[in-house]
Scaffold this motif. Structure first.
Motif, PDB file in Angstrom:
ATOM      1  N   SER A 242       0.647  -1.481  -0.023  1.00 40.94           N
ATOM      2  CA  SER A 242       0.327  -0.015  -0.265  1.00 40.94           C
ATOM      3  C   SER A 242       0.442   1.614   0.039  1.00 40.94           C
ATOM      4  CB  SER A 242      -1.165  -0.376   1.389  1.00 40.94           C
ATOM      5  OG  SER A 242      -0.221   0.752   1.951  1.00 40.94           O
ATOM      6  N   LEU A 243       1.820   1.410   0.248  1.00 43.20           N
ATOM      7  CA  LEU A 243       2.743   2.558   0.534  1.00 43.20           C
ATOM      8  C   LEU A 243       3.985   2.201  -0.965  1.00 43.20           C
ATOM      9  CD1 LEU A 243       3.858   2.369   3.933  1.00 43.20           C
ATOM     10  CD2 LEU A 243       2.466   3.625   3.259  1.00 43.20           C
ATOM     11  N   SER A 244       3.504   1.741  -2.173  1.00 41.19           N
ATOM     12  CA  SER A 244       3.768   0.853  -3.161  1.00 41.19           C
ATOM     13  C   SER A 244       5.877   1.247  -2.713  1.00 41.19           C
ATOM     14  CB  SER A 244       3.855   2.278  -3.509  1.00 41.19           C
ATOM     15  OG  SER A 244       2.336   2.996  -4.086  1.00 41.19           O
ATOM     16  N   LEU A 245       5.439   0.325  -1.774  1.00 41.45           N
ATOM     17  CA  LEU A 245       7.463  -0.206  -1.858  1.00 41.45           C
ATOM     18  C   LEU A 245       7.917  -1.327  -2.838  1.00 41.45           C
ATOM     19  CD1 LEU A 245       7.406   0.244   2.289  1.00 41.45           C
ATOM     20  CD2 LEU A 245       8.767   1.739   1.134  1.00 41.45           C
ATOM     21  N   GLN A 246       9.090  -1.800  -3.130  1.00 43.45           N
ATOM     22  CA  GLN A 246       9.401  -2.454  -4.258  1.00 43.45           C
ATOM     23  C   GLN A 246      10.303  -3.649  -3.948  1.00 43.45           C
ATOM     24  OE1 GLN A 246      12.040   0.352  -6.249  1.00 43.45           O
ATOM     25  NE2 GLN A 246      10.185   0.852  -7.748  1.00 43.45           N
ATOM     26  N   ASP A 247      10.623  -4.649  -4.521  1.00 45.01           N
ATOM     27  CA  ASP A 247      10.872  -6.253  -3.880  1.00 45.01           C
ATOM     28  C   ASP A 247      10.592  -6.657  -2.678  1.00 45.01           C
ATOM     29  OD1 ASP A 247      12.342  -6.185  -6.522  1.00 45.01           O
ATOM     30  OD2 ASP A 247      13.657  -4.035  -5.626  1.00 45.01           O
ATOM     31  N   ILE A 248       9.227  -6.428  -2.184  1.00 40.07           N
ATOM     32  CA  ILE A 248       9.043  -6.974  -1.319  1.00 40.07           C
ATOM     33  C   ILE A 248       9.176  -8.247  -1.419  1.00 40.07           C
ATOM     34  CG2 ILE A 248       6.973  -7.112  -0.173  1.00 40.07           C
ATOM     35  CD1 ILE A 248       5.383  -4.269  -0.792  1.00 40.07           C
ATOM     36  N   LYS A 249       9.620  -9.180   0.037  1.00 38.54           N
ATOM     37  CA  LYS A 249       9.525 -10.271   0.473  1.00 38.54           C
ATOM     38  C   LYS A 249       9.654 -10.488   1.471  1.00 38.54           C
ATOM     39  CE  LYS A 249      14.084 -10.526  -1.413  1.00 38.54           C
ATOM     40  NZ  LYS A 249      15.784 -11.115  -0.872  1.00 38.54           N
ATOM     41  N   SER A 250       9.638 -12.186   2.060  1.00 40.12           N
ATOM     42  CA  SER A 250       8.964 -12.464   3.071  1.00 40.12           C
ATOM     43  C   SER A 250       9.464 -14.228   3.320  1.00 40.12           C
ATOM     44  CB  SER A 250       7.526 -11.773   3.862  1.00 40.12           C
ATOM     45  OG  SER A 250       6.678 -13.003   2.743  1.00 40.12           O
ATOM     46  N   ALA A 251       8.996 -14.281   4.192  1.00 39.55           N
ATOM     47  CA  ALA A 251       9.647 -15.507   4.618  1.00 39.55           C
ATOM     48  C   ALA A 251       9.109 -16.227   5.771  1.00 39.55           C
ATOM     49  CB  ALA A 251      11.559 -15.930   4.440  1.00 39.55           C
ATOM     50  N   ASP A 252       9.276 -17.585   5.833  1.00 29.75           N
ATOM     51  CA  ASP A 252       9.043 -17.492   7.888  1.00 29.75           C
ATOM     52  C   ASP A 252      10.586 -19.052   8.102  1.00 29.75           C
ATOM     53  OD1 ASP A 252       8.190 -19.429  10.467  1.00 29.75           O
ATOM     54  OD2 ASP A 252       6.359 -19.904   9.207  1.00 29.75           O
ATOM     55  N   TRP A 253      10.878 -18.018   9.145  1.00 31.23           N
ATOM     56  CA  TRP A 253      11.396 -19.148   9.698  1.00 31.23           C
ATOM     57  C   TRP A 253      11.632 -19.696  10.473  1.00 31.23           C
ATOM     58  CZ3 TRP A 253      15.865 -14.851   8.646  1.00 31.23           C
ATOM     59  CH2 TRP A 253      16.633 -14.142   7.643  1.00 31.23           C
ATOM     60  N   SER A 254      10.493 -19.565  11.246  1.00 33.01           N
ATOM     61  CA  SER A 254      10.019 -20.297  12.434  1.00 33.01           C
ATOM     62  C   SER A 254      11.081 -21.234  12.872  1.00 33.01           C
ATOM     63  CB  SER A 254       8.293 -20.588  12.531  1.00 33.01           C
ATOM     64  OG  SER A 254       7.756 -19.729  13.110  1.00 33.01           O
ATOM     65  N   GLY A 255      11.057 -22.273  12.613  1.00 32.29           N
ATOM     66  CA  GLY A 255      11.663 -24.002  11.637  1.00 32.29           C
ATOM     67  C   GLY A 255      13.469 -23.649  12.605  1.00 32.29           C
ATOM     68  N   ASN A 256      14.008 -22.323  11.653  1.00 31.09           N
ATOM     69  CA  ASN A 256      15.239 -22.223  12.027  1.00 31.09           C
ATOM     70  C   ASN A 256      15.482 -21.086  13.450  1.00 31.09           C
ATOM     71  OD1 ASN A 256      15.013 -21.492   8.907  1.00 31.09           O
ATOM     72  ND2 ASN A 256      16.861 -22.277   9.341  1.00 31.09           N
ATOM     73  N   VAL A 257      14.515 -21.387  14.206  1.00 32.13           N
ATOM     74  CA  VAL A 257      14.324 -20.706  15.719  1.00 32.13           C
ATOM     75  C   VAL A 257      13.959 -21.445  16.397  1.00 32.13           C
ATOM     76  CG1 VAL A 257      14.955 -17.872  15.078  1.00 32.13           C
ATOM     77  CG2 VAL A 257      12.371 -19.229  15.420  1.00 32.13           C
ATOM     78  N   ALA A 258      13.668 -22.682  16.538  1.00 29.18           N
ATOM     79  CA  ALA A 258      12.352 -23.884  17.651  1.00 29.18           C
ATOM     80  C   ALA A 258      13.842 -23.971  18.205  1.00 29.18           C
ATOM     81  CB  ALA A 258      12.736 -24.393  17.035  1.00 29.18           C
ATOM     82  N   PRO A 259      15.258 -24.168  18.158  1.00 33.89           N
ATOM     83  CA  PRO A 259      15.698 -24.291  19.348  1.00 33.89           C
ATOM     84  C   PRO A 259      16.143 -23.220  20.030  1.00 33.89           C
ATOM     85  CG  PRO A 259      17.523 -24.621  17.822  1.00 33.89           C
ATOM     86  CD  PRO A 259      15.958 -24.319  17.252  1.00 33.89           C
TER      87      PRO A 259
END
Length: 314
Positions: A242-259
């Motif tokens: 909505s703010l017209s930002l570019q190259d928007i990426k996301s990821a779920d790192w839940s498994g990588n913080v499990a310990p």
């Protein structure tokens, strides 16, 4: 944007907040956050060091307690890599803001890595004072500075920073649109914005909210960690779009913080952890009591550890 009203500032749909009521709630939340970190930051540093955030672990790692501090550094590096932040001398960031800086661990690391000028902001006077002291002790006082300021009303001019960094502070923000709008405002044209934050799971098609049992888990966590309403990763992406930002990426790192949370609980139950908790005060003790709920939330896929990055248009 479909978000669930889960958190200490949540209000039943039948009630309407006036602007004054909303401001009063936000001021109460800010005071609680500041006091929570005033109390608990010394304890955290005493046990875990200068980085007040999750570690990043490979899924096949056999984790020893001594590995956790290196995992926190790995989290910083993984976030920079995910966002494609350049190491090229001509393209690397030269001015950085650390929004919700804790005691300045990320700021000092980034300042050393890039030779950059870094400004950190926090609601906690204790954190700001300690962060500046550590910067001076590490010979970085000319590069890094910290102050008490509100992330929703940052004391910086428009377009000042070419890297905007928020490591696990977004979950404390009562107004997510205002939060990302301020990150965008202080970002220079072409700047990279990195948000690493706790989210709730994305809602499924047809869902308007989380299930009651999921909301119950999050509300218990919110009341102890001074969190307002949660949102999903998808909600953040929509706000950035909505703010017209570019190259928007996301990821779920839940498994990588499990310990991480099992390790935090283990240290809290050590003699050093127990004595530190008792010295810290009731807010810290109450926070420690809900730590098992963080593990439960991750295991039930209610809580997500998310990274969302984007660039401001040139």
């Amino acid at each position: 944007m479909a978000t669930t009203a889960v958190g200490v500032s949540a209000t039943p749909m039948t009630e309407k907040l006036t602007a004054a009521d909303d401001d009063q709630q936000q001021q109460k939340l800010k005071k609680g956050i500041a006091e929570f970190y005033d109390e608990s930051s010394g304890m955290w540093e005493n046990i875990w060091g200068e980085h007040m955030h999750h570690g990043y672990y490979n899924s096949d790692d056999v984790v020893e307690l001594s590995d956790h501090r290196s995992a926190q550094i790995r989290m910083i590096e993984q976030a920079l890599t995910f966002a494609s932040v350049s190491d090229d001398p001509e393209k690397k960031p030269k001015t950085i803001v650390d929004v919700g800086c804790g005691i300045g661990g990320s700021s000092r690391y980034l300042a050393r890595k890039y030779g950059a000028e870094c400004h950190g902001i926090t609601l906690s006077p204790v954190q700001a004072e300690r962060a500046n002291a550590l910067a001076a002790a590490q010979g970085l006082a000319d590069k890094v500075s910290f102050q008490v300021a509100d992330a929703l009303n940052q004391p910086f001019p428009d377009g000042k920073f070419d890297l905007v960094w928020s490591m696990e502070s977004g979950e404390h923000m009562p107004d997510k649109l205002k939060f990302v709008s301020e990150l965008t405002r202080v970002a220079a044209p072409g700047a990279t914005i990195i948000i690493v934050t706790w989210c709730h799971r994305d809602l499924n098609p047809g869902e308007k909210s989380l299930r009651p049992e999921e909301e119950k888990i999050l509300n218990k966590i919110c009341s102890s960690f001074y969190l307002p309403a949660w949102c999903s990763t998808a909600d953040y992406v929509k706000l950035l779009e909505s703010l017209s930002l570019q190259d928007i990426k996301s990821a779920d790192w839940s498994g990588n913080v499990a310990p991480f949370w099992p390790a935090v609980i283990k240290t809290a139950l050590s003699w050093k952890g127990i004595t530190s908790l008792l010295r810290s005060g009731w807010k810290s003790i109450r926070g420690a009591m809900v730590m098992p709920l963080m593990i439960e939330g991750f295991k039930k896929d209610v809580i997500k550890f998310s990274i969302i990055t984007c660039k401001k248009p040139e």
